[in-house]
Design a protein around this motif. Sequence first.
Motif, short mmCIF file in Angstrom:
data_model
loop_
_atom_site.label_atom_id
_atom_site.label_comp_id
_atom_site.label_asym_id
_atom_site.label_seq_id
_atom_site.Cartn_x
_atom_site.Cartn_y
_atom_site.Cartn_z
N TYR A 228 4.93 -31.31 17.98
CA TYR A 228 3.81 -31.74 18.84
C TYR A 228 3.91 -31.04 20.20
O TYR A 228 2.89 -30.60 20.76
CB TYR A 228 3.84 -33.26 19.03
CG TYR A 228 2.91 -33.73 20.13
CD1 TYR A 228 1.55 -33.88 19.88
CD2 TYR A 228 3.38 -33.97 21.42
CE1 TYR A 228 0.68 -34.28 20.89
CE2 TYR A 228 2.52 -34.37 22.43
CZ TYR A 228 1.18 -34.53 22.16
OH TYR A 228 0.33 -34.91 23.16
N MET A 229 5.12 -30.94 20.74
CA MET A 229 5.30 -30.32 22.05
C MET A 229 4.89 -28.85 22.01
O MET A 229 4.26 -28.34 22.95
CB MET A 229 6.74 -30.47 22.51
CG MET A 229 7.17 -31.92 22.75
SD MET A 229 8.92 -32.07 23.18
CE MET A 229 8.91 -31.32 24.82
N VAL A 230 5.26 -28.16 20.94
CA VAL A 230 4.86 -26.75 20.81
C VAL A 230 3.34 -26.65 20.75
O VAL A 230 2.72 -25.81 21.42
CB VAL A 230 5.50 -26.11 19.57
CG1 VAL A 230 4.94 -24.71 19.34
CG2 VAL A 230 7.01 -26.05 19.71
N GLY A 231 2.72 -27.52 19.96
CA GLY A 231 1.27 -27.49 19.83
C GLY A 231 0.56 -27.86 21.11
O GLY A 231 -0.50 -27.30 21.42
N ALA A 232 1.16 -28.77 21.90
CA ALA A 232 0.52 -29.20 23.14
C ALA A 232 0.44 -28.08 24.16
O ALA A 232 -0.45 -28.09 25.03
CB ALA A 232 1.28 -30.39 23.73
N SER A 244 5.82 -24.79 25.48
CA SER A 244 6.07 -24.50 24.07
C SER A 244 7.42 -23.82 23.84
O SER A 244 7.99 -23.95 22.75
CB SER A 244 4.96 -23.60 23.51
OG SER A 244 3.71 -24.25 23.53
N PHE A 245 7.92 -23.13 24.86
CA PHE A 245 9.13 -22.33 24.67
C PHE A 245 10.36 -23.19 24.38
O PHE A 245 11.09 -22.94 23.41
CB PHE A 245 9.37 -21.47 25.91
CG PHE A 245 10.66 -20.69 25.87
CD1 PHE A 245 10.75 -19.54 25.11
CD2 PHE A 245 11.78 -21.12 26.58
CE1 PHE A 245 11.93 -18.81 25.07
CE2 PHE A 245 12.96 -20.41 26.53
CZ PHE A 245 13.04 -19.25 25.77
N PHE A 246 10.61 -24.21 25.17
CA PHE A 246 11.83 -25.00 25.03
C PHE A 246 11.88 -25.78 23.71
O PHE A 246 12.89 -25.74 23.00
CB PHE A 246 12.03 -25.92 26.23
CG PHE A 246 12.37 -25.18 27.49
CD1 PHE A 246 13.53 -24.44 27.59
CD2 PHE A 246 11.51 -25.20 28.58
CE1 PHE A 246 13.86 -23.74 28.74
CE2 PHE A 246 11.82 -24.50 29.75
CZ PHE A 246 13.00 -23.78 29.83
N PRO A 247 10.81 -26.47 23.31
CA PRO A 247 10.87 -27.11 21.98
C PRO A 247 10.93 -26.10 20.85
O PRO A 247 11.56 -26.35 19.82
CB PRO A 247 9.58 -27.93 21.92
CG PRO A 247 8.69 -27.38 22.97
CD PRO A 247 9.60 -26.87 24.04
N GLY A 248 10.31 -24.92 21.03
CA GLY A 248 10.41 -23.88 20.01
C GLY A 248 11.83 -23.39 19.85
O GLY A 248 12.31 -23.19 18.73
#
Length: 278
Positions: A228-232, A244-248
Amino acid sequence: MSFLKRFARNRGALIGLAILIVVILFAIIAPQLYPQSPWRTVARPFLAPFVMDRFPLGTDTLGRDIASGLAHGARVSLTIGLVSTLVALLIGVPLGAIAGYAGGIIDDALMRFTEFFQTIPSFALAIVLVAILQPKLGSIVLAIGVVSWPPVARLVRGEVLSLKTREYVQAAITIGQPTARIIWSQVLPNTIAPIIVMGSLMIGSAILLESSLSFLGLGDPNLMSWGYMVGAGRTRLLDAWWISFFPGVAIFLTVLALNLAGEGLNDAMNPRLARESE
């Protein structure tokens, strides 16, 4: 050479295990590190990382703490990965064992049933199941488990086919032990090693699948997840890349660690490799 020594000889496996330990500890202490809800707005939106000590990884489009989201998301991702893998094993192991031991028409029927599931793209089937059952934690776990069991069934079937001709299995048949007892006590214990190795690799695949579902908006709306964080943050990659970078990176490192650890388990549990190393 003992199992632990063989595992320790694989540097990649040790690195993967170390990363996994860090991620698991991070997930365990998440409520203590970040007792507040990860959905709560804590600062102005688009706060860059390393600008404020309170928010070392910055904030997202709504001013939510990204570090808090990572911590709580680790709990969700690891839980879904582990439980959905257990669901897949609970489906695939019995079906594979029955098919391999029974043979004949039963084997053909179960393998055709397995192949039917393999002809359907797993991601597409997971999307359909989650959409039908509603995006909740239970439905996501069930959907991932349902699309993940066919390789388990085929692996167990192959192992059982080779084991059921062994002397100790034939001896159990000769003395009249029930079929269910033979499978449970004589056959399945000797398939544990490949099942454990496959299970460790499946957890990584399940995390990727859950992240993909959450990225598309099919995750549990009440739970913060890495996908969800990446998508947000996908629409603000140019001016707010950190969202998106850190959750990715978290997804990448966790899946990589699981694969490295799985390869290490395979090397340590493989009898042929064990004999060569001694």
